[in-house]
Design a protein around this motif. Structure first.
Motif, PDB file in Angstrom:
ATOM      1  N   ARG A  48      -6.494  15.411 -13.050  1.00  0.00           N
ATOM      2  CA  ARG A  48      -6.540  15.189 -11.671  1.00  0.00           C
ATOM      3  C   ARG A  48      -7.160  16.359 -10.816  1.00  0.00           C
ATOM      4  O   ARG A  48      -7.642  16.248  -9.747  1.00  0.00           O
ATOM      5  N   CYS A  49      -6.167  17.792 -11.533  1.00  0.00           N
ATOM      6  CA  CYS A  49      -6.233  19.194 -11.226  1.00  0.00           C
ATOM      7  C   CYS A  49      -7.729  19.261 -11.315  1.00  0.00           C
ATOM      8  O   CYS A  49      -8.566  19.898 -10.340  1.00  0.00           O
ATOM      9  N   CYS A  51     -10.509  17.169 -11.425  1.00  0.00           N
ATOM     10  CA  CYS A  51     -11.226  15.946 -10.469  1.00  0.00           C
ATOM     11  C   CYS A  51     -10.870  16.333  -9.107  1.00  0.00           C
ATOM     12  O   CYS A  51     -11.681  16.217  -7.566  1.00  0.00           O
ATOM     13  N   GLY A  52      -9.864  17.812  -8.518  1.00  0.00           N
ATOM     14  CA  GLY A  52     -10.079  18.175  -7.397  1.00  0.00           C
ATOM     15  C   GLY A  52      -8.706  16.647  -6.485  1.00  0.00           C
ATOM     16  O   GLY A  52      -8.604  16.516  -5.249  1.00  0.00           O
ATOM     17  N   TRP A  53      -8.040  16.382  -7.367  1.00  0.00           N
ATOM     18  CA  TRP A  53      -6.899  15.187  -5.885  1.00  0.00           C
ATOM     19  C   TRP A  53      -5.867  15.844  -6.380  1.00  0.00           C
ATOM     20  O   TRP A  53      -5.169  15.327  -5.936  1.00  0.00           O
ATOM     21  N   TRP A  71      -9.741  23.116  -4.840  1.00  0.00           N
ATOM     22  CA  TRP A  71     -11.637  22.169  -4.536  1.00  0.00           C
ATOM     23  C   TRP A  71     -11.491  20.757  -4.449  1.00  0.00           C
ATOM     24  O   TRP A  71     -10.668  20.404  -5.100  1.00  0.00           O
ATOM     25  N   PRO A  72     -11.459  20.521  -3.210  1.00  0.00           N
ATOM     26  CA  PRO A  72     -11.702  19.132  -3.394  1.00  0.00           C
ATOM     27  C   PRO A  72     -12.673  18.239  -4.020  1.00  0.00           C
ATOM     28  O   PRO A  72     -13.463  19.215  -4.502  1.00  0.00           O
ATOM     29  N   ALA A  73     -12.501  16.847  -4.316  1.00  0.00           N
ATOM     30  CA  ALA A  73     -12.572  16.391  -5.031  1.00  0.00           C
ATOM     31  C   ALA A  73     -14.312  16.179  -4.352  1.00  0.00           C
ATOM     32  O   ALA A  73     -15.012  16.322  -5.787  1.00  0.00           O
ATOM     33  N   ASP A  74     -14.826  16.274  -3.321  1.00  0.00           N
ATOM     34  CA  ASP A  74     -16.084  15.528  -3.120  1.00  0.00           C
ATOM     35  C   ASP A  74     -16.508  17.075  -3.342  1.00  0.00           C
ATOM     36  O   ASP A  74     -17.583  16.413  -3.534  1.00  0.00           O
ATOM     37  N   ILE A  76     -16.438  19.005  -5.513  1.00  0.00           N
ATOM     38  CA  ILE A  76     -16.144  19.550  -6.852  1.00  0.00           C
ATOM     39  C   ILE A  76     -16.798  17.841  -7.764  1.00  0.00           C
ATOM     40  O   ILE A  76     -18.220  18.927  -8.503  1.00  0.00           O
ATOM     41  N   ALA A  77     -17.888  16.824  -7.194  1.00  0.00           N
ATOM     42  CA  ALA A  77     -18.125  15.893  -7.385  1.00  0.00           C
ATOM     43  C   ALA A  77     -19.797  17.166  -7.422  1.00  0.00           C
ATOM     44  O   ALA A  77     -21.033  16.709  -8.162  1.00  0.00           O
ATOM     45  N   LEU A  83     -16.993  11.791 -13.093  1.00  0.00           N
ATOM     46  CA  LEU A  83     -15.330  11.264 -13.840  1.00  0.00           C
ATOM     47  C   LEU A  83     -15.262   9.213 -13.616  1.00  0.00           C
ATOM     48  O   LEU A  83     -16.501   8.734 -13.333  1.00  0.00           O
TER      49      LEU A  83
END
Length: 236
Positions: A48-49, A51-53, A71-74, A76-77, A83
């Motif tokens: 979770r950390c 992936c930014g969740w 960072w926010p998840a988007d 990082i993606a 994932l």
């Protein structure tokens, strides 16, 4: 050599409950690594950390040379992390083809990118069911779709969370075959799973988590030589 992923002294939790206590993890580009441990030991919190969740309380996560801590998840993606989530989480009302087309991108600039057609070559069953909705697929087909959906983003790091959980043995072997092919192609992969004997054949490096700390880390040869460690920390 600079690591593709460097997690240093990561601490995180939920409210007053701390889950991670100074956890470290490092991966080189092209490496296949595992994160092992019983349920409730902190593996999901680490993901979770990563992936930014959720934001860690302290520590650093460096990915592709950038400090992505918090960072926010988007974002990082877009940097190149994909994932394959536990439970697959496919969209019930999108077709197989719509899933793959919606996520297709080559942000990493891969010379031989994963395209929708290339995913169909990896998983012919998806090609046969290209018009089927997510809710019409079997569990194994949904898992193939979840992997394909991640691959068409052309990730620098592919993370698989319990990708073989609940699958029939033959389907599970098809997923392992896919991961063997991805490794041979040089894909960097972090795997969370429980099938230690199969993971020893697949991965280069293993990290065992116990109560939010690294209890053991080493190569496949070292893990294979310590079956008593499997029983102590993994219950297998």
């Amino acid at each position: 050599m600079t690591a593709l992923l460097e997690i240093k002294d990561l601490q995180a939790g939920y409210g007053a409950s701390q889950v991670l206590f100074g956890l470290d993890l490092s991966m080189q580009a092209g490496e296949v690594a595992t994160l092992l441990g019983r349920n409730g030991m902190g593996k999901s919190t680490l993901l979770r950390c990563l992936c930014g969740w959720m934001a860690p309380s302290s520590g650093r996560i460096v990915f592709c040379g950038q400090d992505i801590t918090g960072w926010p998840a988007d974002r990082i993606a877009r940097l190149g992390l994909a994932l394959v989530p536990e439970g697959r989480q496919v969209f019930p009302n999108l077709s197989v083809h719509e899933h793959l087309r919606a996520f297709a991108a080559n942000r990493s600039g891969a010379a031989e990118p994963w395209t929708v057609e290339r995913v169909y070559g990896l998983f012919p069953r998806l090609a046969e069911r290209a018009g089927h909705l997510g809710q019409q697929l079997s569990g194994g087909e949904q898992q193939m779709l979840a992997i394909g959906r991640a691959l068409v983003t052309n990730p620098r790091l592919l993370v698989l969370d319990e990708a073989t959980e609940g699958l029939a043995p033959l389907v599970r072997e098809e997923i392992w075959r896919c991961l063997d092919l991805l490794r041979a192609a040089g894909q960097t992969i972090l795997v969370v799973d429980k099938y230690v004997q199969r993971l020893i054949r697949l991965a280069d490096h293993h990290t065992v988590v116990e109560r939010g700390r690294v209890a053991w880390a080493g190569s496949s040869a070292a893990l294979a030589a310590e079956p008593e460690l499997w029983h102590k920390h993994l219950g297998v």
